[in-house]
Design a protein around this motif. Structure first.
Motif, PDB file in Angstrom:
ATOM      1  N   GLY A  73       0.833  -1.199   0.000  1.00 38.70           N
ATOM      2  CA  GLY A  73       0.000   0.000   0.000  1.00 38.70           C
ATOM      3  C   GLY A  73       0.866   1.247   0.000  1.00 38.70           C
ATOM      4  O   GLY A  73       2.054   1.170   0.339  1.00 38.70           O
ATOM      5  N   SER A  74       0.288   2.397  -0.362  1.00 38.67           N
ATOM      6  CA  SER A  74       1.082   3.636  -0.277  1.00 38.67           C
ATOM      7  C   SER A  74       1.387   3.946   1.169  1.00 38.67           C
ATOM      8  O   SER A  74       2.322   4.689   1.465  1.00 38.67           O
ATOM      9  N   TYR A 100      -5.420  13.635   4.070  1.00 42.66           N
ATOM     10  CA  TYR A 100      -5.424  12.200   4.354  1.00 42.66           C
ATOM     11  C   TYR A 100      -4.843  11.929   5.746  1.00 42.66           C
ATOM     12  O   TYR A 100      -3.753  12.420   6.074  1.00 42.66           O
ATOM     13  N   TYR A 103      -0.897  10.606   7.159  1.00 49.26           N
ATOM     14  CA  TYR A 103       0.336  11.390   7.334  1.00 49.26           C
ATOM     15  C   TYR A 103       0.532  11.701   8.815  1.00 49.26           C
ATOM     16  O   TYR A 103       1.637  11.620   9.337  1.00 49.26           O
ATOM     17  N   CYS A 144      -1.489  16.552  -0.878  1.00 45.72           N
ATOM     18  CA  CYS A 144      -2.326  15.526  -1.491  1.00 45.72           C
ATOM     19  C   CYS A 144      -3.169  16.202  -2.562  1.00 45.72           C
ATOM     20  O   CYS A 144      -3.914  17.139  -2.267  1.00 45.72           O
ATOM     21  N   ASN A 148      -7.821  14.469  -0.353  1.00 48.74           N
ATOM     22  CA  ASN A 148      -8.800  13.709   0.403  1.00 48.74           C
ATOM     23  C   ASN A 148      -8.882  14.365   1.792  1.00 48.74           C
ATOM     24  O   ASN A 148      -7.827  14.552   2.410  1.00 48.74           O
ATOM     25  N   ALA A 175      -2.885   9.802  -5.324  1.00 51.48           N
ATOM     26  CA  ALA A 175      -3.716   8.586  -5.270  1.00 51.48           C
ATOM     27  C   ALA A 175      -4.914   8.677  -6.219  1.00 51.48           C
ATOM     28  O   ALA A 175      -5.388   7.659  -6.724  1.00 51.48           O
ATOM     29  N   TYR A 176      -5.409   9.909  -6.439  1.00 53.80           N
ATOM     30  CA  TYR A 176      -6.629  10.087  -7.240  1.00 53.80           C
ATOM     31  C   TYR A 176      -6.374  10.760  -8.582  1.00 53.80           C
ATOM     32  O   TYR A 176      -7.313  11.210  -9.227  1.00 53.80           O
ATOM     33  N   THR A 200      -1.319   4.526  -6.175  1.00 55.24           N
ATOM     34  CA  THR A 200      -1.785   3.293  -5.540  1.00 55.24           C
ATOM     35  C   THR A 200      -2.581   2.435  -6.523  1.00 55.24           C
ATOM     36  O   THR A 200      -3.161   2.958  -7.477  1.00 55.24           O
ATOM     37  N   SER A 202      -5.098   0.944  -5.282  1.00 54.10           N
ATOM     38  CA  SER A 202      -6.334   0.794  -4.503  1.00 54.10           C
ATOM     39  C   SER A 202      -7.534   1.560  -5.061  1.00 54.10           C
ATOM     40  O   SER A 202      -8.659   1.257  -4.700  1.00 54.10           O
ATOM     41  N   LEU A 212      -1.103  -2.757  -2.888  1.00 52.37           N
ATOM     42  CA  LEU A 212       0.085  -2.381  -3.649  1.00 52.37           C
ATOM     43  C   LEU A 212       0.103  -0.871  -3.852  1.00 52.37           C
ATOM     44  O   LEU A 212      -0.809  -0.298  -4.450  1.00 52.37           O
ATOM     45  N   GLY A 213       1.142  -0.250  -3.321  1.00 53.94           N
ATOM     46  CA  GLY A 213       1.309   1.183  -3.475  1.00 53.94           C
ATOM     47  C   GLY A 213       2.612   1.471  -4.195  1.00 53.94           C
ATOM     48  O   GLY A 213       3.525   0.646  -4.207  1.00 53.94           O
TER      49      GLY A 213
HETATM   50  C1  PLP Z   1      -6.760   5.786  -0.461  1.00 56.32           C
HETATM   51  C2  PLP Z   1      -5.577   6.672  -0.368  1.00 56.32           C
HETATM   52  C3  PLP Z   1      -4.291   6.144  -0.474  1.00 56.32           C
HETATM   53  C4  PLP Z   1      -4.101   4.692  -0.745  1.00 56.32           C
HETATM   54  O1  PLP Z   1      -3.520   3.994   0.265  1.00 56.32           O
HETATM   55  P1  PLP Z   1      -3.133   2.461   0.009  1.00 56.32           P
HETATM   56  O2  PLP Z   1      -2.363   2.143   1.237  1.00 56.32           O
HETATM   57  O3  PLP Z   1      -2.298   2.417  -1.239  1.00 56.32           O
HETATM   58  O4  PLP Z   1      -4.404   1.692  -0.144  1.00 56.32           O
HETATM   59  C5  PLP Z   1      -3.216   6.996  -0.419  1.00 56.32           C
HETATM   60  N1  PLP Z   1      -3.385   8.323  -0.267  1.00 56.32           N
HETATM   61  C6  PLP Z   1      -4.615   8.848  -0.181  1.00 56.32           C
HETATM   62  C7  PLP Z   1      -4.765  10.311  -0.072  1.00 56.32           C
HETATM   63  C8  PLP Z   1      -5.747   8.054  -0.211  1.00 56.32           C
HETATM   64  O5  PLP Z   1      -6.963   8.600  -0.103  1.00 56.32           O
END
Ligand code: PLP
Length: 345
Positions: A73-74, A100, A103, A144, A148, A175-176, A200, A202, A212-213
């Motif tokens: 994951g990231s 997010y 952090y 970010c 998010n 991520a987005y 990511t 995800s 997986l990030g």
């Molecule tokens: C969902 C998300 C991630 C993804 O995290 P993973 O560990 O790769 O699932 C990373 N950064 C942000 C801002 C997110 O919203």
């Protein structure tokens, strides 16, 4: 770079795994790793540096393989940034607020001061205010974009101003970015040797379960990640599933991104018309933030109906806000249907 990295990490002699000392696929007798010789497919340790997968990701993401780190994951990459660059109880990091949550959680776990710089009323980054919060103990800045939980892209000029002015590491979490119209900053890695871009599997790639990030950065930073990570941090099943997606399913991935973007437009318009809705904020992601009449009440009402959204009412600047992920047409219709019949919200 030497000034940014913790001394214990600079001095670290990394663990040398059997598979990194001899990465010979042609070998026919492997008696080096205490594996079980019986069994098929999963009895051997996986490639610790995920070389084949990185080449495929390099093509998909237009980033060269030496600039790629892969993690569980990231979130693994976020934690590694602290462990590599931030001296506990001495250094600090600066991040936009709201953003997010990981952090700050990783800062707390690593005992590193976390400084928040509020976004402005349009949920935009103010580069000068963020830079003013940095001092000589600031090692990392987190941005970010799309952000998010607000959903919007950070103003590109402001992000570039931070990257070009701040002397330490700038982590840009994209991520987005597959849902945004802006050109991803990962394509400008070569111009920014202190930038780390997170991606990511995800979200847009639809593989949250495989964990997986990706972190994209200049090779000296990727080398540091590789030095500190667990030796076999990405398991074989994940590597194979990701490779399969990249090889066979990218057309479907892009079709689904387009479907989600169309649905986002429809959904945000419909949501704005609901009696419970006070405001829908602009989105460049696969979710949107909306201010409602009473977030707690509406959240609980939806839970009773088996519909879960994210209640962000206790988050800075997000009072009475719900964060709503774009689902299938049917899921979105169920949410809207439930909220239309909600009287006296
Ligand atoms: C969902 C998300 C991630 C993804 O995290 P993973 O560990 O790769 O699932 C990373 N950064 C942000 C801002 C997110 O919203």
């Amino acid at each position: 770079m030497r000034q940014l990295v913790r001394n214990n990490i600079l001095a670290l002699k990394p663990y040398s795994s059997a598979r990194s000392e001899y990465n010979g696929k042609q070998a026919t007798v492997c008696l080096d790793a205490n594996e079980n010789p019986y069994g098929v497919l999963i009895n051997r340790y996986p490639d610790p540096l995920q070389t084949d997968l990185k080449h495929m990701i390099a093509t998909a993401k237009q980033v060269s393989p030496e600039c790629i780190f892969l993690g569980n994951g990231s979130d693994e990459a976020i934690d590694l940034v602290y462990r590599i660059f931030c001296e506990p109880r001495m250094d600090n990091v600066v991040a936009i607020d709201p953003t997010y949550g990981m952090y700050e959680v990783c800062a707390d776990i690593n005992d590193v001061e976390y400084r928040k710089v509020s976004l402005d009323r349009q949920f935009q980054l103010d580069a000068d205010r963020l830079l003013a919060a940095c001092d000589d103990k600031t090692k990392v800045v987190f941005i970010c974009t799309p952000n998010n939980p607000t959903g919007n892209d950070m103003n590109r000029e402001a992000v570039l101003k931070v990257i070009n002015t701040f002397d330490g590491i700038v982590v840009v979490d994209e991520a987005y970015s597959d849902f945004s119209q802006l050109r991803p900053l990962r394509l400008e890695l070569n111009d920014h040797p202190h930038m780390i871009v997170l991606n990511t599997f995800s979200k847009a790639y639809g593989c949250a379960a495989i964990r997986l990030g990706m972190a994209f950065a200049a090779p000296p930073i990727v080398d540091l990640f590789n030095k500190v990570k667990y030796p076999y941090n990405v398991n074989l099943l994940t590597q194979q599933r990701a490779a399969d997606l990249l090889q066979n399913e990218m057309l479907k991935v892009h079709q689904r991104i387009n479907m989600i973007l169309e649905e986002r437009t429809t959904m945000m318009k419909a949501f704005a018309m609901l009696p419970v809705c006070k405001e829908v904020y602009p989105s460049d992601a696969n979710f949107f933030l909306a201010k409602v009449t009473d977030a707690n009440k509406i959240y609980n009402y939806l839970v009773d109906k088996g519909i879960i959204v994210r209640n962000r009412t206790n988050v800075h600047m997000c009072g009475n806000c719900l964060r709503i992920t774009i689902g299938t047409k049917e899921e979105n219709a169920r949410l809207l249907g439930a909220l239309r019949i909600l009287t006296n919200p």
